[in-house]
Design a protein around this motif. Structure first.
Motif, PDB file in Angstrom:
ATOM      1  N   MET A 104     -13.963 -14.254  46.911  1.00 11.50           N
ATOM      2  CA  MET A 104     -14.524 -12.966  47.296  1.00 11.50           C
ATOM      3  C   MET A 104     -13.730 -11.832  46.649  1.00 11.50           C
ATOM      4  O   MET A 104     -12.521 -11.941  46.448  1.00 11.50           O
ATOM      5  N   VAL A 105     -14.433 -10.750  46.341  1.00 12.41           N
ATOM      6  CA  VAL A 105     -13.791  -9.531  45.874  1.00 12.41           C
ATOM      7  C   VAL A 105     -14.166  -8.405  46.834  1.00 12.41           C
ATOM      8  O   VAL A 105     -15.261  -8.376  47.380  1.00 12.41           O
ATOM      9  N   LYS A 106     -13.208  -7.515  47.041  1.00 10.84           N
ATOM     10  CA  LYS A 106     -13.479  -6.340  47.864  1.00 10.84           C
ATOM     11  C   LYS A 106     -13.634  -5.149  46.931  1.00 10.84           C
ATOM     12  O   LYS A 106     -12.762  -4.880  46.104  1.00 10.84           O
ATOM     13  N   GLN A 107     -14.773  -4.457  47.061  1.00 13.13           N
ATOM     14  CA  GLN A 107     -15.037  -3.257  46.276  1.00 13.13           C
ATOM     15  C   GLN A 107     -15.172  -2.062  47.211  1.00 13.13           C
ATOM     16  O   GLN A 107     -15.606  -2.206  48.355  1.00 13.13           O
ATOM     17  N   HIS A 108     -14.798  -0.906  46.700  1.00  7.99           N
ATOM     18  CA  HIS A 108     -14.872   0.325  47.484  1.00  7.99           C
ATOM     19  C   HIS A 108     -16.004   1.185  46.938  1.00  7.99           C
ATOM     20  O   HIS A 108     -15.989   1.578  45.775  1.00  7.99           O
ATOM     21  N   HIS A 109     -17.011   1.445  47.789  1.00  7.76           N
ATOM     22  CA  HIS A 109     -18.164   2.260  47.407  1.00  7.76           C
ATOM     23  C   HIS A 109     -18.517   3.195  48.550  1.00  7.76           C
ATOM     24  O   HIS A 109     -18.550   2.777  49.709  1.00  7.76           O
ATOM     25  N   GLU A 110     -18.798   4.448  48.204  1.00  2.80           N
ATOM     26  CA  GLU A 110     -19.286   5.426  49.173  1.00  2.80           C
ATOM     27  C   GLU A 110     -18.443   5.436  50.445  1.00  2.80           C
ATOM     28  O   GLU A 110     -18.947   5.336  51.563  1.00  2.80           O
ATOM     29  N   ASP A 111     -17.144   5.517  50.276  1.00  2.00           N
ATOM     30  CA  ASP A 111     -16.179   5.639  51.374  1.00  2.00           C
ATOM     31  C   ASP A 111     -16.051   4.428  52.284  1.00  2.00           C
ATOM     32  O   ASP A 111     -15.585   4.549  53.420  1.00  2.00           O
ATOM     33  N   HIS A 112     -16.489   3.249  51.840  1.00  2.00           N
ATOM     34  CA  HIS A 112     -16.209   2.051  52.628  1.00  2.00           C
ATOM     35  C   HIS A 112     -16.049   0.838  51.716  1.00  2.00           C
ATOM     36  O   HIS A 112     -16.462   0.848  50.566  1.00  2.00           O
ATOM     37  N   ASP A 113     -15.394  -0.179  52.267  1.00  2.00           N
ATOM     38  CA  ASP A 113     -15.118  -1.407  51.530  1.00  2.00           C
ATOM     39  C   ASP A 113     -16.200  -2.437  51.814  1.00  2.00           C
ATOM     40  O   ASP A 113     -16.662  -2.577  52.947  1.00  2.00           O
ATOM     41  N   ILE A 114     -16.587  -3.163  50.771  1.00  2.00           N
ATOM     42  CA  ILE A 114     -17.598  -4.211  50.873  1.00  2.00           C
ATOM     43  C   ILE A 114     -17.021  -5.480  50.239  1.00  2.00           C
ATOM     44  O   ILE A 114     -16.544  -5.447  49.101  1.00  2.00           O
ATOM     45  N   TRP A 115     -17.076  -6.580  50.975  1.00  2.00           N
ATOM     46  CA  TRP A 115     -16.693  -7.874  50.415  1.00  2.00           C
ATOM     47  C   TRP A 115     -17.936  -8.533  49.837  1.00  2.00           C
ATOM     48  O   TRP A 115     -19.001  -8.520  50.453  1.00  2.00           O
ATOM     49  N   MET A 116     -17.793  -9.097  48.654  1.00  2.00           N
ATOM     50  CA  MET A 116     -18.905  -9.771  47.978  1.00  2.00           C
ATOM     51  C   MET A 116     -18.360 -10.830  47.039  1.00  2.00           C
ATOM     52  O   MET A 116     -17.166 -10.830  46.718  1.00  2.00           O
ATOM     53  N   VAL A 117     -19.249 -11.722  46.609  1.00  2.00           N
ATOM     54  CA  VAL A 117     -18.839 -12.668  45.575  1.00  2.00           C
ATOM     55  C   VAL A 117     -18.795 -11.900  44.255  1.00  2.00           C
ATOM     56  O   VAL A 117     -19.508 -10.913  44.077  1.00  2.00           O
ATOM     57  N   PRO A 118     -17.922 -12.324  43.329  1.00  2.00           N
ATOM     58  CA  PRO A 118     -17.801 -11.586  42.071  1.00  2.00           C
ATOM     59  C   PRO A 118     -19.083 -11.609  41.250  1.00  2.00           C
ATOM     60  O   PRO A 118     -19.858 -12.562  41.311  1.00  2.00           O
ATOM     61  N   GLY A 119     -19.271 -10.552  40.482  1.00  2.00           N
ATOM     62  CA  GLY A 119     -20.441 -10.464  39.620  1.00  2.00           C
ATOM     63  C   GLY A 119     -20.712  -9.035  39.218  1.00  2.00           C
ATOM     64  O   GLY A 119     -19.968  -8.120  39.550  1.00  2.00           O
ATOM     65  N   GLY A 120     -21.805  -8.840  38.503  1.00  2.00           N
ATOM     66  CA  GLY A 120     -22.175  -7.512  38.038  1.00  2.00           C
ATOM     67  C   GLY A 120     -23.383  -7.569  37.129  1.00  2.00           C
ATOM     68  O   GLY A 120     -24.141  -8.543  37.142  1.00  2.00           O
ATOM     69  N   GLY A 121     -23.529  -6.531  36.332  1.00  2.00           N
ATOM     70  CA  GLY A 121     -24.700  -6.390  35.487  1.00  2.00           C
ATOM     71  C   GLY A 121     -24.726  -7.331  34.301  1.00  2.00           C
ATOM     72  O   GLY A 121     -23.693  -7.726  33.770  1.00  2.00           O
ATOM     73  N   ILE A 122     -25.943  -7.661  33.900  1.00  2.00           N
ATOM     74  CA  ILE A 122     -26.162  -8.468  32.696  1.00  2.00           C
ATOM     75  C   ILE A 122     -26.191  -7.516  31.505  1.00  2.00           C
ATOM     76  O   ILE A 122     -26.937  -6.544  31.500  1.00  2.00           O
TER      77      ILE A 122
END
Length: 149
Positions: free
Chosen positions: A19-37
């Motif tokens: 899992m990776v934790k990302q910070h968006h819009e003033d809060h932290d979100i845990w998600m599996v790694p990934g992103g745009g193609i």
């Protein structure tokens, strides 16, 4: 126009999820790694690249777990979630090349147990808490993969 993404579900030898934790819009979100193609790459290639960038780990892409589509005010997006196998590398918090040093969104990276995931307040997507584990335990990847958000 559709914008595509890819995410990698990676379990270690103790069935803990990467899992990776990302910070968006003033809060932290845990998600599996990934992103745009990116232009010229497949969804599977994007998953491999994104995991390396965000976590320092090398993976091999396996089965498609979910194909999630969203049509909203944000546009038309899809994300493919793949079951992946860890094949090398060293776990470390990476960087997102789209952002400079002061604007990085990545905050943490680690393997989390199913029990830990149940306690995470902001988890994307929420079906990593329950539906994934049902599929995993039955070994039924590739069935009912389409989701609409």
């Amino acid at each position: 126009m559709w914008v595509g993404g890819a995410r990698a579900i990676v379990l270690d030898d103790k069935d803990r999820m990467l899992m990776v934790k990302q910070h968006h819009e003033d809060h932290d979100i845990w998600m599996v790694p990934g992103g745009g193609i990116e232009d010229g790459e497949s969804a599977a290639e994007a998953a491999v690249r994104e995991v390396k960038e965000e976590t320092g780990l090398d993976i091999e892409v396996g089965s498609l777990v979910w194909h999630v589509e969203e049509v909203s005010e944000r546009g038309q997006r899809f994300v493919n979630f793949f079951m992946c196998r860890l094949v090398g590398g060293t776990l470390s918090l990476g960087e997102d090349p789209e952002f400079d040093g002061d604007s990085q969104v990545l905050r943490d990276v680690r393997f989390m147990s199913r029990e830990e995931l149940m306690k995470v307040q902001c988890l994307y997507p929420g079906y990593l808490r329950d539906e994934f584990w049902d599929i995993y335990e039955r070994g039924e990847f590739g069935r009912n993969v389409f989701k609409i958000r």
